[in-house]
Design a protein around this motif. Sequence first.
Motif, PDB file in Angstrom:
ATOM      1  N   UNK A   1     -45.610  50.415  46.226  1.00  6.48           N
ATOM      2  CA  UNK A   1     -46.829  50.340  47.036  1.00  6.48           C
ATOM      3  C   UNK A   1     -47.745  49.187  46.607  1.00  6.48           C
ATOM      4  N   UNK A   2     -47.500  48.598  45.470  1.00 10.70           N
ATOM      5  CA  UNK A   2     -48.364  47.522  44.998  1.00 10.70           C
ATOM      6  C   UNK A   2     -47.821  46.192  45.507  1.00 10.70           C
ATOM      7  N   UNK A   3     -48.676  45.458  46.195  1.00  8.86           N
ATOM      8  CA  UNK A   3     -48.303  44.176  46.780  1.00  8.86           C
ATOM      9  C   UNK A   3     -48.570  43.037  45.803  1.00  8.86           C
ATOM     10  N   UNK A   4     -49.688  43.099  45.118  1.00  9.57           N
ATOM     11  CA  UNK A   4     -50.039  42.048  44.162  1.00  9.57           C
ATOM     12  C   UNK A   4     -50.990  42.602  43.114  1.00  9.57           C
ATOM     13  N   UNK A   5     -51.011  41.938  41.968  1.00  6.51           N
ATOM     14  CA  UNK A   5     -51.909  42.324  40.880  1.00  6.51           C
ATOM     15  C   UNK A   5     -52.265  41.068  40.094  1.00  6.51           C
ATOM     16  N   UNK A   6     -53.510  40.680  40.144  1.00 11.12           N
ATOM     17  CA  UNK A   6     -53.960  39.495  39.420  1.00 11.12           C
ATOM     18  C   UNK A   6     -55.112  39.860  38.502  1.00 11.12           C
ATOM     19  N   UNK A   7     -55.189  39.154  37.407  1.00  8.08           N
ATOM     20  CA  UNK A   7     -56.273  39.332  36.454  1.00  8.08           C
ATOM     21  C   UNK A   7     -57.029  38.015  36.340  1.00  8.08           C
ATOM     22  N   UNK A   8     -58.352  38.113  36.286  1.00  4.11           N
ATOM     23  CA  UNK A   8     -59.193  36.925  36.175  1.00  4.11           C
ATOM     24  C   UNK A   8     -60.360  37.192  35.241  1.00  4.11           C
ATOM     25  N   UNK A   9     -60.950  36.105  34.770  1.00  3.33           N
ATOM     26  CA  UNK A   9     -62.184  36.207  33.989  1.00  3.33           C
ATOM     27  C   UNK A   9     -63.325  36.328  34.991  1.00  3.33           C
ATOM     28  N   UNK A  10     -64.146  37.341  34.816  1.00  2.77           N
ATOM     29  CA  UNK A  10     -65.282  37.558  35.699  1.00  2.77           C
ATOM     30  C   UNK A  10     -66.336  36.486  35.425  1.00  2.77           C
ATOM     31  N   UNK A  11     -66.705  35.738  36.453  1.00  7.20           N
ATOM     32  CA  UNK A  11     -67.654  34.636  36.268  1.00  7.20           C
ATOM     33  C   UNK A  11     -69.061  35.132  35.982  1.00  7.20           C
ATOM     34  N   UNK A  12     -69.358  36.381  36.309  1.00  4.91           N
ATOM     35  CA  UNK A  12     -70.703  36.896  36.099  1.00  4.91           C
ATOM     36  C   UNK A  12     -70.962  37.232  34.629  1.00  4.91           C
ATOM     37  N   UNK A  13     -70.018  37.948  33.993  1.00  6.40           N
ATOM     38  CA  UNK A  13     -70.257  38.359  32.603  1.00  6.40           C
ATOM     39  C   UNK A  13     -69.151  37.962  31.631  1.00  6.40           C
ATOM     40  N   UNK A  14     -68.115  37.269  32.101  1.00  6.76           N
ATOM     41  CA  UNK A  14     -67.031  36.853  31.218  1.00  6.76           C
ATOM     42  C   UNK A  14     -66.016  37.933  30.933  1.00  6.76           C
ATOM     43  N   UNK A  15     -66.189  39.117  31.530  1.00  7.68           N
ATOM     44  CA  UNK A  15     -65.255  40.217  31.328  1.00  7.68           C
ATOM     45  C   UNK A  15     -63.944  39.983  32.062  1.00  7.68           C
ATOM     46  N   UNK A  16     -63.068  40.958  31.955  1.00  8.22           N
ATOM     47  CA  UNK A  16     -61.749  40.886  32.588  1.00  8.22           C
ATOM     48  C   UNK A  16     -61.740  41.765  33.829  1.00  8.22           C
ATOM     49  N   UNK A  17     -61.401  41.162  34.960  1.00  7.17           N
ATOM     50  CA  UNK A  17     -61.324  41.886  36.228  1.00  7.17           C
ATOM     51  C   UNK A  17     -59.907  41.795  36.760  1.00  7.17           C
ATOM     52  N   UNK A  18     -59.374  42.925  37.196  1.00  9.28           N
ATOM     53  CA  UNK A  18     -58.059  42.938  37.833  1.00  9.28           C
ATOM     54  C   UNK A  18     -58.231  43.300  39.300  1.00  9.28           C
ATOM     55  N   UNK A  19     -57.509  42.574  40.145  1.00  9.57           N
ATOM     56  CA  UNK A  19     -57.494  42.831  41.585  1.00  9.57           C
ATOM     57  C   UNK A  19     -56.084  43.252  41.958  1.00  9.57           C
ATOM     58  N   UNK A  20     -55.974  44.417  42.562  1.00 11.44           N
ATOM     59  CA  UNK A  20     -54.667  44.972  42.911  1.00 11.44           C
ATOM     60  C   UNK A  20     -54.690  45.354  44.388  1.00 11.44           C
ATOM     61  N   UNK A  21     -53.697  44.892  45.131  1.00 12.60           N
ATOM     62  CA  UNK A  21     -53.560  45.251  46.542  1.00 12.60           C
ATOM     63  C   UNK A  21     -52.492  46.331  46.651  1.00 12.60           C
ATOM     64  N   UNK A  22     -52.863  47.443  47.295  1.00 13.72           N
ATOM     65  CA  UNK A  22     -52.005  48.625  47.374  1.00 13.72           C
ATOM     66  C   UNK A  22     -51.758  48.982  48.839  1.00 13.72           C
ATOM     67  N   UNK A  23     -50.490  49.233  49.182  1.00 14.18           N
ATOM     68  CA  UNK A  23     -50.128  49.682  50.526  1.00 14.18           C
ATOM     69  C   UNK A  23     -50.591  51.122  50.705  1.00 14.18           C
ATOM     70  N   UNK A  24     -51.186  51.376  51.846  1.00 18.55           N
ATOM     71  CA  UNK A  24     -51.731  52.701  52.127  1.00 18.55           C
ATOM     72  C   UNK A  24     -51.262  53.201  53.479  1.00 18.55           C
ATOM     73  N   UNK A  25     -51.464  54.485  53.696  1.00 17.99           N
ATOM     74  CA  UNK A  25     -51.276  55.028  55.032  1.00 17.99           C
ATOM     75  C   UNK A  25     -52.465  54.583  55.879  1.00 17.99           C
ATOM     76  N   UNK A  26     -52.342  54.798  57.176  1.00 19.19           N
ATOM     77  CA  UNK A  26     -53.468  54.526  58.050  1.00 19.19           C
ATOM     78  C   UNK A  26     -54.629  55.442  57.665  1.00 19.19           C
ATOM     79  N   UNK A  27     -55.849  54.981  57.836  1.00 21.88           N
ATOM     80  CA  UNK A  27     -56.988  55.846  57.541  1.00 21.88           C
ATOM     81  C   UNK A  27     -56.990  57.080  58.451  1.00 21.88           C
ATOM     82  N   UNK A  28     -57.537  58.160  57.946  1.00 21.24           N
ATOM     83  CA  UNK A  28     -57.547  59.432  58.687  1.00 21.24           C
ATOM     84  C   UNK A  28     -58.163  59.272  60.069  1.00 21.24           C
TER      85      UNK A  28
END
Length: 194
Positions: free
Chosen positions: A69-96
């Motif tokens: 179900x996972x299409x992509x997963x990237x990690x980046x340095x957050x430009x606001x506070x320098x922390x680590x942010x991960x962005x993950x795209x997940x396949x889902x069912x249609x919304x209810x």
Amino acid sequence: MVEPRAFWLDENFDREHGVDGRGRYEAEVLGRLDEFADTWGDIAPVAFAVTAWRLACELSPGYVRWHRRIVSATCTRNRWDGGLTCSVTVISQWPAELTWTRQWQRDRGWRDWPQMFGQYTTPTEQDVTRSPHLRAMLQVETPVPLGDLPPAPDGPDASVVPAARRAVTVLVRELNELLAPMIGQLEAGVPADS
């Protein structure tokens, strides 16, 4: 309900398909040390972990594997506070709201994600000529705690490969803790108990 793994390291494939006694990931890290150059001696482990993650995911197949179900997963340095942010795209069912009634479809034969041998696929150009497709995805953006990440090495020395492996292992663990319950719920395909 047993939660599926969202992410895992494919250690066996990595070892079995390595060369010169090195796993594929180790060889990739050593062959691309220049990509870590801006991270040497960094007080924060973020940039090093981001590079280690990217290299692990760019291998084909990846050293880091993920649920179907996972299409992509990237990690980046957050430009606001320098922390680590991960962005993950997940396949889902249609919304209810779209499954409650099919009236909105107006008999046009709307299709969801095509699947082949249990894997989600993109509709082919031929598929799209036959019927419209609505492929729902969730975009997860999350901070990752830095506490267990290894410090960035001071330079291209013997500590780079173990530190890269440790960084990727920590990210896999943290993302599993966060996303495995969501993946399990999506796989169950029924609303959660309230």
